[in-house]
Design a protein around this motif. Structure first.
Motif, PDB file in Angstrom:
ATOM      1  N   LYS A 309      25.519 -38.692-100.249  1.00 49.07           N
ATOM      2  CA  LYS A 309      24.714 -39.238-101.341  1.00 49.07           C
ATOM      3  C   LYS A 309      23.377 -39.687-100.779  1.00 49.07           C
ATOM      4  O   LYS A 309      23.325 -40.478 -99.830  1.00 49.07           O
ATOM      5  N   ALA A 310      22.317 -39.193-101.354  1.00 44.24           N
ATOM      6  CA  ALA A 310      20.982 -39.466-100.829  1.00 44.24           C
ATOM      7  C   ALA A 310      20.572 -40.917-101.064  1.00 44.24           C
ATOM      8  O   ALA A 310      20.938 -41.516-102.077  1.00 44.24           O
ATOM      9  N   PRO A 311      19.801 -41.486-100.134  1.00 40.07           N
ATOM     10  CA  PRO A 311      19.267 -42.839-100.352  1.00 40.07           C
ATOM     11  C   PRO A 311      18.304 -42.841-101.537  1.00 40.07           C
ATOM     12  O   PRO A 311      17.640 -41.841-101.815  1.00 40.07           O
ATOM     13  N   HIS A 312      18.245 -43.964-102.224  1.00 35.90           N
ATOM     14  CA  HIS A 312      17.318 -44.104-103.352  1.00 35.90           C
ATOM     15  C   HIS A 312      15.935 -44.487-102.838  1.00 35.90           C
ATOM     16  O   HIS A 312      15.737 -45.592-102.347  1.00 35.90           O
ATOM     17  N   HIS A 313      14.995 -43.571-102.940  1.00 32.74           N
ATOM     18  CA  HIS A 313      13.591 -43.883-102.618  1.00 32.74           C
ATOM     19  C   HIS A 313      12.709 -42.737-103.086  1.00 32.74           C
ATOM     20  O   HIS A 313      13.097 -41.569-103.031  1.00 32.74           O
ATOM     21  N   ARG A 314      11.503 -43.082-103.529  1.00 34.63           N
ATOM     22  CA  ARG A 314      10.588 -42.065-104.039  1.00 34.63           C
ATOM     23  C   ARG A 314      10.218 -41.031-102.987  1.00 34.63           C
ATOM     24  O   ARG A 314       9.972 -39.870-103.314  1.00 34.63           O
ATOM     25  N   CYS A 315      10.163 -41.427-101.727  1.00 28.97           N
ATOM     26  CA  CYS A 315       9.838 -40.486-100.657  1.00 28.97           C
ATOM     27  C   CYS A 315      10.970 -39.476-100.449  1.00 28.97           C
ATOM     28  O   CYS A 315      10.731 -38.382 -99.925  1.00 28.97           O
ATOM     29  N   ILE A 316      12.180 -39.847-100.826  1.00 30.79           N
ATOM     30  CA  ILE A 316      13.311 -38.921-100.759  1.00 30.79           C
ATOM     31  C   ILE A 316      13.276 -37.970-101.953  1.00 30.79           C
ATOM     32  O   ILE A 316      13.473 -36.764-101.804  1.00 30.79           O
ATOM     33  N   TYR A 317      13.023 -38.497-103.141  1.00 31.71           N
ATOM     34  CA  TYR A 317      13.014 -37.673-104.351  1.00 31.71           C
ATOM     35  C   TYR A 317      12.018 -36.523-104.233  1.00 31.71           C
ATOM     36  O   TYR A 317      12.216 -35.449-104.802  1.00 31.71           O
ATOM     37  N   ASN A 318      10.935 -36.755-103.510  1.00 27.91           N
ATOM     38  CA  ASN A 318       9.867 -35.769-103.405  1.00 27.91           C
ATOM     39  C   ASN A 318      10.357 -34.450-102.813  1.00 27.91           C
ATOM     40  O   ASN A 318       9.784 -33.395-103.071  1.00 27.91           O
ATOM     41  N   GLN A 319      11.433 -34.490-101.994  1.00 30.75           N
ATOM     42  CA  GLN A 319      11.926 -33.275-101.341  1.00 30.75           C
ATOM     43  C   GLN A 319      13.403 -32.997-101.631  1.00 30.75           C
ATOM     44  O   GLN A 319      13.930 -31.971-101.211  1.00 30.75           O
ATOM     45  N   MET A 320      14.063 -33.877-102.318  1.00 27.03           N
ATOM     46  CA  MET A 320      15.492 -33.744-102.624  1.00 27.03           C
ATOM     47  C   MET A 320      15.810 -32.420-103.322  1.00 27.03           C
ATOM     48  O   MET A 320      15.111 -31.994-104.229  1.00 27.03           O
ATOM     49  N   MET A 321      16.889 -31.780-102.872  1.00 28.29           N
ATOM     50  CA  MET A 321      17.433 -30.614-103.563  1.00 28.29           C
ATOM     51  C   MET A 321      18.716 -31.015-104.314  1.00 28.29           C
ATOM     52  O   MET A 321      18.819 -30.792-105.507  1.00 28.29           O
ATOM     53  N   THR A 322      19.674 -31.579-103.577  1.00 27.30           N
ATOM     54  CA  THR A 322      20.892 -32.066-104.217  1.00 27.30           C
ATOM     55  C   THR A 322      21.298 -33.406-103.610  1.00 27.30           C
ATOM     56  O   THR A 322      20.928 -33.727-102.483  1.00 27.30           O
ATOM     57  N   SER A 323      22.051 -34.160-104.371  1.00 28.92           N
ATOM     58  CA  SER A 323      22.649 -35.407-103.891  1.00 28.92           C
ATOM     59  C   SER A 323      24.004 -35.547-104.562  1.00 28.92           C
ATOM     60  O   SER A 323      24.128 -35.390-105.780  1.00 28.92           O
ATOM     61  N   HIS A 324      25.020 -35.834-103.767  1.00 31.49           N
ATOM     62  CA  HIS A 324      26.392 -35.841-104.258  1.00 31.49           C
ATOM     63  C   HIS A 324      26.847 -37.254-104.631  1.00 31.49           C
ATOM     64  O   HIS A 324      26.393 -38.233-104.063  1.00 31.49           O
ATOM     65  N   GLY A 325      27.742 -37.339-105.610  1.00 34.55           N
ATOM     66  CA  GLY A 325      28.355 -38.621-105.947  1.00 34.55           C
ATOM     67  C   GLY A 325      27.642 -39.389-107.040  1.00 34.55           C
ATOM     68  O   GLY A 325      27.588 -40.624-107.003  1.00 34.55           O
ATOM     69  N   HIS A 326      27.092 -38.669-108.033  1.00 36.08           N
ATOM     70  CA  HIS A 326      26.348 -39.338-109.117  1.00 36.08           C
ATOM     71  C   HIS A 326      27.072 -39.108-110.451  1.00 36.08           C
ATOM     72  O   HIS A 326      27.212 -37.978-110.898  1.00 36.08           O
ATOM     73  N   VAL A 327      27.508 -40.190-111.052  1.00 40.33           N
ATOM     74  CA  VAL A 327      28.126 -40.117-112.368  1.00 40.33           C
ATOM     75  C   VAL A 327      27.439 -41.115-113.302  1.00 40.33           C
ATOM     76  O   VAL A 327      26.735 -40.744-114.234  1.00 40.33           O
ATOM     77  N   ARG A 328      27.610 -42.400-113.008  1.00 40.24           N
ATOM     78  CA  ARG A 328      27.027 -43.426-113.879  1.00 40.24           C
ATOM     79  C   ARG A 328      25.521 -43.584-113.705  1.00 40.24           C
ATOM     80  O   ARG A 328      24.843 -44.079-114.612  1.00 40.24           O
ATOM     81  N   ASP A 329      25.000 -43.206-112.560  1.00 37.20           N
ATOM     82  CA  ASP A 329      23.580 -43.447-112.298  1.00 37.20           C
ATOM     83  C   ASP A 329      22.718 -42.210-112.504  1.00 37.20           C
ATOM     84  O   ASP A 329      21.553 -42.198-112.113  1.00 37.20           O
ATOM     85  N   ILE A 330      23.245 -41.167-113.131  1.00 44.22           N
ATOM     86  CA  ILE A 330      22.505 -39.920-113.213  1.00 44.22           C
ATOM     87  C   ILE A 330      21.238 -40.047-114.063  1.00 44.22           C
ATOM     88  O   ILE A 330      20.187 -39.504-113.717  1.00 44.22           O
ATOM     89  N   HIS A 331      21.309 -40.805-115.159  1.00 43.08           N
ATOM     90  CA  HIS A 331      20.118 -40.980-116.000  1.00 43.08           C
ATOM     91  C   HIS A 331      19.043 -41.788-115.270  1.00 43.08           C
ATOM     92  O   HIS A 331      17.850 -41.467-115.353  1.00 43.08           O
ATOM     93  N   GLU A 332      19.478 -42.804-114.563  1.00 39.23           N
ATOM     94  CA  GLU A 332      18.536 -43.619-113.804  1.00 39.23           C
ATOM     95  C   GLU A 332      17.855 -42.782-112.715  1.00 39.23           C
ATOM     96  O   GLU A 332      16.636 -42.845-112.541  1.00 39.23           O
ATOM     97  N   LEU A 333      18.645 -41.995-111.988  1.00 43.61           N
ATOM     98  CA  LEU A 333      18.082 -41.169-110.929  1.00 43.61           C
ATOM     99  C   LEU A 333      17.147 -40.111-111.496  1.00 43.61           C
ATOM    100  O   LEU A 333      16.094 -39.821-110.915  1.00 43.61           O
ATOM    101  N   TRP A 334      17.509 -39.545-112.628  1.00 43.40           N
ATOM    102  CA  TRP A 334      16.651 -38.546-113.269  1.00 43.40           C
ATOM    103  C   TRP A 334      15.294 -39.141-113.631  1.00 43.40           C
ATOM    104  O   TRP A 334      14.249 -38.526-113.390  1.00 43.40           O
ATOM    105  N   LYS A 335      15.317 -40.342-114.175  1.00 45.29           N
ATOM    106  CA  LYS A 335      14.063 -41.003-114.538  1.00 45.29           C
ATOM    107  C   LYS A 335      13.210 -41.288-113.305  1.00 45.29           C
ATOM    108  O   LYS A 335      12.003 -41.035-113.289  1.00 45.29           O
ATOM    109  N   LEU A 336      13.843 -41.799-112.251  1.00 51.73           N
ATOM    110  CA  LEU A 336      13.112 -42.127-111.035  1.00 51.73           C
ATOM    111  C   LEU A 336      12.573 -40.878-110.339  1.00 51.73           C
ATOM    112  O   LEU A 336      11.442 -40.864-109.846  1.00 51.73           O
TER     113      LEU A 336
END
Length: 380
Positions: A309-336
Motif C-alpha cells: 500500500k503506497a504512502p499517502h503524499h502528493r509526491c507519490i501520487y504524481n508517479q503512482m501506478m497502483t496501490s493495494h489495500g484500498h476499500v474505504r479510502d478509495i474516494h479520498e485517495l481519488w480526490k487527493l
C-alpha cells in the motif's frame, strides 16, 4: 588451580546448555525457518545460478482435450458488444466477488469511470468486473438476482459458472484472457487488477500512450517477483504441494493485484494456456509459467505496488501506478490523487528536489514502506 578448574567446568556446562537450548529451538521452529529462510536461499540459488525452467514444458503440458475443462465455462452474464469496433486503448478487468457491490460501485465512481476517462484523457478504456458464483447455494440465489439487477444498470459484469474462490483464481485469469480474445482482441492493452486496488488511471494511460507510439511488443509490466519459492506451509492459503510443483523456485511473475499485458502477449498467453494443466491455483504464478514457455519476461515498474500500500503524499501520487489495500479510502485517495496541482509538481527544480527528499523519507527508511522500492525515490 582448583578454582580455575571449577570455573572451566561451569563454563563448559553453560556452553552445553546453550547449545542444547539452541538446538531444541531450531528443531521446534525448523519448519518456519525452512519456509522463511532456507527455501528462499534454495529458490534464489535455483533461479540465479541454474536459471533454467525447461522442466515446465514437460511437466505442465497436457492435451487440448484435457486443458479445455479449465477454460470451458459457460457465461451467466456477458457483454458481447462492450468493445464493438472502436479503437480501445485499454481493456481493464477487475477481479471481484459477487458480494463486493460496494467496491465495484466505488471503482465506477472513481478511477474506473469510463466517461471521465474518455472526457479527461481522450482515450477509450473499457472496465469490466470478472466474477464467478458464490460458494454457498442459498446465498448464491439471493446474490445472483442482485447481480442481474446491477448488470441491468451498469452493463459491466462478466460472470461464468465456476465457484468464485481463491483456489479458482487461475480459472478467473482464463476468463479474462478468453473474453479479450473472443470479444475485444483489438484492445491495445489488457490490465488485470483486484477490486481493492487503486489504479491511478491517468498515469497508466500516459505511460501506455508512450509505449503505443513506439509499437513495443511482448510487453508484460508490473511489480516483478524474482526467485520466489513455493509456499510449503500447509496452513497458508498460498500453500502449494510438492506433488503440484516440486521445484525450488517459480518463474518470474507479477502479483495478480495489478499488471498490464500488450495485446500480442495476451493472445500468446491465452493460446499457450489452452495446452497446460491449469490446476495450479495461484493465478499470477500460472501466468509466469505461460510466459516462460513463450520466452516472455515481465518488466519491473517501481510504481506498481504489488501487494503493498503506497504512502499517502502528493509526491507519490504524481508517479503512482497502483496501490493495494484500498476499500474505504478509495474516494479520498481519488480526490487527493487527481487534484490539479498534483500534476504540476514535477515541473520546476524546487519541486523535484522537494519530492525526492519526501520520497527518500517515505520509501528508503527500512521497514517504513512495503510498497515502492527505495530506488523509486530518485525517479522523476
Amino acid at each position: 588451580m582448583f578454582v580455575n578448574m571449577h570455573r572451566i567446568r561451569k563454563c563448559q556446562v553453560l556452553q552445553i546448555m546453550i547449545m542444547c537450548f539452541a538446538t531444541s529451538m531450531i528443531m521446534v521452529y525448523w519448519e518456519q525457518l525452512d519456509n522463511k529462510i532456507v527455501t528462499h536461499v534454495k529458490s534464489n540459488t535455483y533461479r540465479y545460478l541454474l536459471n533454467s525452467f525447461k522442466f515446465i514444458n514437460a511437466s505442465f503440458r497436457i492435451s487440448p482435450e484435457e486443458a479445455i475443462k479449465y477454460s470451458n465455462h459457460k457465461y451467466i452474464i456477458n457483454q458481447e458488444r462492450k468493445c464493438g469496433t472502436r479503437d480501445i486503448m485499454l481493456l481493464l478487468f477487475v477481479k471481484s466477488s459477487t458480494e463486493n457491490f460496494g467496491r465495484r460501485q466505488a471503482i465506477r465512481s472513481t478511477w474506473g469511470n469510463e466517461v471521465y476517462i474518455e472526457r479527461t484523457l481522450g482515450v477509450t478504456v473499457k472496465v469490466l468486473f470478472a466474477l464467478g458464483l458464490h460458494s454457498e447455494p442459498q446465498q448464491r440465489r439471493k446474490l445472483q438476482q442482485q447481480l442481474f439487477f446491477e448488470d441491468h444498470i451498469y452493463h459491466d459484469l462478466i460472470q461464468q459458472d465456476f465457484i468464485d474462490s481463491f483456489h479458482n483464481l487461475t480459472i478467473k485469469l482464463l476468463l479474462q484472457l478468453g473474453w479479450k480474445e473472443t470479444y475485444c482482441r483489438h484492445a491495445h492493452f489488457l490490465m488485470s487488477a483486484d477490486d481493492d486496488v487503486f489504479v491511478h488511471i491517468s498515469n497508466i494511460i500516459h505511460y501506455l500512450q508512450g509505449i503505443a507510439h513506439s509499437n513495443v511488443k511482448d510487453l508484460w509490466i508490473g511489480r516483478v517477483h524474482r526467485g520466489s519459492p513455493p509456499d510449503r506451509d500447509k496452513e497458508s492459503k498460498y500453500y502449494v504441494s510438492r506433488d503440484m510443483y516440486p521445484w525450488f523456485s517459480y518463474p518470474d511473475y507479477t502479483p495478480g493485484s495489478g499488471y498490464v499485458l500488450s495485446k500480442d502477449v495476451a493472445t500468446k498467453i491465452y493460446q499457450v494456456s489452452l495446452t497446460l494443466n491449469a490446476s495450479l491455483h495461484i493465478d499470477d504464478v500460472f501466468l509466469g509459467i505461460c510466459a516462460k514457455m513463450l520466452g516472455i519476461s515481465p518488466k519491473d515498474h517501481v510504481f506498481f505496488s504489488g501487494e503493498g500500500k503506497a504512502p499517502h503524499h502528493r509526491c507519490i501520487y504524481n508517479q503512482m501506478m497502483t496501490s493495494h489495500g484500498h476499500v474505504r479510502d478509495i474516494h479520498e485517495l481519488w480526490k487527493l490523487a487527481t487534484e490539479h496541482d498534483v500534476g504540476q509538481m514535477s515541473s520546476g527544480l524546487f519541486w523535484r528536489l522537494y519530492c525526492t527528499m519526501v520520497k527518500v523519507r517515505l520509501l528508503c527508511i527500512p521497514f517504513s514502506s512495503i510498497s515502492y522500492p527505495c530506488m523509486a525515490a530518485f525517479l522523476t
